[in-house]
Scaffold this motif. Structure first.
Motif, mmCIF file in Angstrom:
data_model
loop_
_atom_site.group_PDB
_atom_site.id
_atom_site.type_symbol
_atom_site.label_atom_id
_atom_site.label_comp_id
_atom_site.label_asym_id
_atom_site.label_seq_id
_atom_site.Cartn_x
_atom_site.Cartn_y
_atom_site.Cartn_z
ATOM 1 N N THR A 138 1.490 -10.645 -0.503
ATOM 2 C CA THR A 138 1.514 -11.015 -1.534
ATOM 3 C C THR A 138 1.110 -11.776 -2.124
ATOM 4 N N TYR A 139 0.672 -11.167 -3.622
ATOM 5 C CA TYR A 139 -0.259 -11.672 -4.492
ATOM 6 C C TYR A 139 0.990 -12.144 -5.745
ATOM 7 N N GLU A 140 0.134 -13.319 -6.190
ATOM 8 C CA GLU A 140 0.558 -14.315 -7.328
ATOM 9 C C GLU A 140 0.517 -13.759 -8.350
ATOM 10 N N PRO A 141 1.099 -14.275 -9.440
ATOM 11 C CA PRO A 141 0.807 -13.634 -10.413
ATOM 12 C C PRO A 141 -0.820 -13.331 -11.052
ATOM 13 N N GLY A 142 -1.073 -12.633 -11.809
ATOM 14 C CA GLY A 142 -2.608 -12.724 -11.835
ATOM 15 C C GLY A 142 -3.469 -11.876 -10.857
ATOM 16 N N TYR A 147 6.806 -0.916 -1.748
ATOM 17 C CA TYR A 147 6.939 -2.319 -2.358
ATOM 18 C C TYR A 147 8.439 -3.617 -2.861
ATOM 19 N N LEU A 148 7.772 -3.948 -2.482
ATOM 20 C CA LEU A 148 9.360 -5.488 -2.253
ATOM 21 C C LEU A 148 9.766 -5.926 -3.190
ATOM 22 N N GLN A 149 8.759 -5.831 -4.394
ATOM 23 C CA GLN A 149 8.985 -7.111 -5.239
ATOM 24 C C GLN A 149 7.756 -6.834 -6.380
ATOM 25 N N GLY A 150 8.346 -6.914 -7.674
ATOM 26 C CA GLY A 150 7.286 -7.726 -8.437
ATOM 27 C C GLY A 150 6.809 -5.863 -9.467
ATOM 28 N N GLN A 151 5.563 -6.061 -9.562
ATOM 29 C CA GLN A 151 4.686 -4.728 -10.541
ATOM 30 C C GLN A 151 3.052 -5.526 -10.289
ATOM 31 N N GLN A 174 6.109 -0.591 -9.064
ATOM 32 C CA GLN A 174 7.431 -1.644 -8.701
ATOM 33 C C GLN A 174 7.587 -1.551 -7.769
ATOM 34 N N GLN A 175 9.116 -2.377 -7.709
ATOM 35 C CA GLN A 175 9.559 -2.560 -6.919
ATOM 36 C C GLN A 175 10.191 -1.015 -6.265
ATOM 37 N N GLY A 176 10.325 -0.974 -5.137
ATOM 38 C CA GLY A 176 10.573 0.226 -4.740
ATOM 39 C C GLY A 176 9.893 1.861 -4.970
ATOM 40 N N ASP A 177 9.150 1.272 -4.923
ATOM 41 C CA ASP A 177 7.423 2.089 -5.346
ATOM 42 C C ASP A 177 7.090 2.447 -3.883
ATOM 43 N N ALA A 178 6.641 3.869 -3.110
ATOM 44 C CA ALA A 178 5.653 3.769 -2.122
ATOM 45 C C ALA A 178 5.030 4.367 -2.417
ATOM 46 N N ILE A 179 3.638 3.401 -1.321
ATOM 47 C CA ILE A 179 2.525 4.536 -1.701
ATOM 48 C C ILE A 179 1.601 5.123 -0.533
ATOM 49 N N TRP A 180 1.494 6.248 -0.051
ATOM 50 C CA TRP A 180 0.478 6.655 0.973
ATOM 51 C C TRP A 180 -1.346 6.587 0.747
ATOM 52 N N LYS A 237 5.853 -11.438 -14.130
ATOM 53 C CA LYS A 237 6.095 -13.086 -13.591
ATOM 54 C C LYS A 237 6.107 -13.680 -12.787
ATOM 55 N N GLU A 238 6.782 -12.406 -11.652
ATOM 56 C CA GLU A 238 6.418 -12.749 -11.190
ATOM 57 C C GLU A 238 5.954 -12.023 -9.211
ATOM 58 N N PRO A 239 6.316 -12.728 -7.906
ATOM 59 C CA PRO A 239 4.546 -12.392 -6.779
ATOM 60 C C PRO A 239 4.879 -10.607 -7.080
ATOM 61 N N SER A 240 3.671 -10.216 -6.479
ATOM 62 C CA SER A 240 3.939 -8.732 -6.115
ATOM 63 C C SER A 240 3.937 -8.690 -4.360
ATOM 64 N N VAL A 241 5.170 -8.257 -3.702
ATOM 65 C CA VAL A 241 5.519 -7.938 -2.508
ATOM 66 C C VAL A 241 5.236 -6.899 -2.543
ATOM 67 N N TYR A 242 4.166 -6.396 -0.863
ATOM 68 C CA TYR A 242 4.021 -4.746 -0.706
ATOM 69 C C TYR A 242 4.630 -5.046 0.899
ATOM 70 N N ILE A 243 5.277 -4.141 1.487
ATOM 71 C CA ILE A 243 4.942 -4.505 2.920
ATOM 72 C C ILE A 243 3.578 -2.810 3.237
ATOM 73 N N TYR A 244 3.624 -3.069 4.435
ATOM 74 C CA TYR A 244 1.475 -2.533 4.502
ATOM 75 C C TYR A 244 2.069 -1.448 6.335
#
Length: 248
Positions: free
Chosen positions: A172-176, A193-197, A210-216, A230-237
């Protein structure tokens, strides 16, 4: 009609950004009444698999692991799972780790329930038994501060024990907030990505995600990220851990 040739998806030698506008459905034996999108696989050069399952009410996801373990995470919705002699209801943010040589069954889905999976061929370690079935959930109270920055927190979903050769974490990354260095390492990553940008740098290329994107990310792909919006950026990896870097 808009021309369907514009996308943020990129597939390169050592990394990929996969956005939902380009997902194509696949068929997996035993996974019925659902849409399966294969996001990461060996066909792109990866050493693991990552899928996204979107189920209908009559959906059923069943099978038996052989040499590969599978981690299932509920992105949204709920379902029932039977594995290792245990039957449980799984809801958003909960998961089950299915080790090798185990039968599993997911059913009784709420329509639209999404499951994210990570698959990896298990590498035995002398002196250690293979892990057992494990259930757990996302819990922000368990997220630890990363690199002494209160704006960066990581929750480890699987134990840091030698028997495990894969890790799954939620970052989880807080905004900024941003990573304090460009990481370059032998571990491979797959994430959703579960949330944010965010802005993600991969091999000196910068991508909006952004939310919904996958990365390899392949081993040794330089990587860096910063939350935007303006919201946290959250991903599961996912990453591979606890094994020799070469075959011995």
């Amino acid at each position: 009609m808009q021309i369907p040739a514009f996308t943020r998806s990129v597939v390169a030698r050592n990394h990929a950004i996969l956005t939902p506008d380009g997902y194509i459905n696949s068929n997996v034996p035993g996974w019925t009444g659902c849409t399966v999108n294969v996001l990461v696989s060996e066909h792109m050069g990866a050493g693991f698999g990552q899928t996204l399952i979107t189920a209908r009410e009559n959906g059923q996801v069943t099978g038996r692991t052989a040499t590969a373990q599978i981690f299932f995470y509920v992105v949204r919705g709920e379902c029932q799972v039977s594995v290792g002699g245990t039957v449980r209801l799984l809801k958003t943010g909960q998961f089950v780790y299915v080790p090798i040589e185990q039968e599993y069954l997911f059913d009784r889905f709420d329509a639209g329930t999404q499951l994210l999976t990570f698959h990896k061929v298990y590498e035995p370690l002398a002196g250690h038994l293979a892990p057992e079935v494990m259930f757990g959930e996302k819990d922000d109270r368990e997220a630890r501060v990363h690199c002494n920055d209160e704006g960066l927190r990581i929750q480890a979903l699987l134990p840091h024990k030698p028997a495990f050769d894969m890790a799954v974490n939620i970052f989880t990354y807080e905004p900024g907030a941003f990573l304090p260095l460009v990481e370059t390492h032998q571990m491979e990553h797959g994430l959703l990505y579960l949330q944010g940008q965010a802005i993600y740098m991969l091999n000196q290329q910068y991508y909006p995600v952004q939310q919904g994107d996958a990365i390899w990310m392949a081993p040794y792909c330089p990587q860096w990220a910063a939350a935007i919006g303006k919201e946290p950026s959250v991903y599961i990896y996912y990453k591979n851990i606890n094994r020799f870097p070469t075959v011995v």
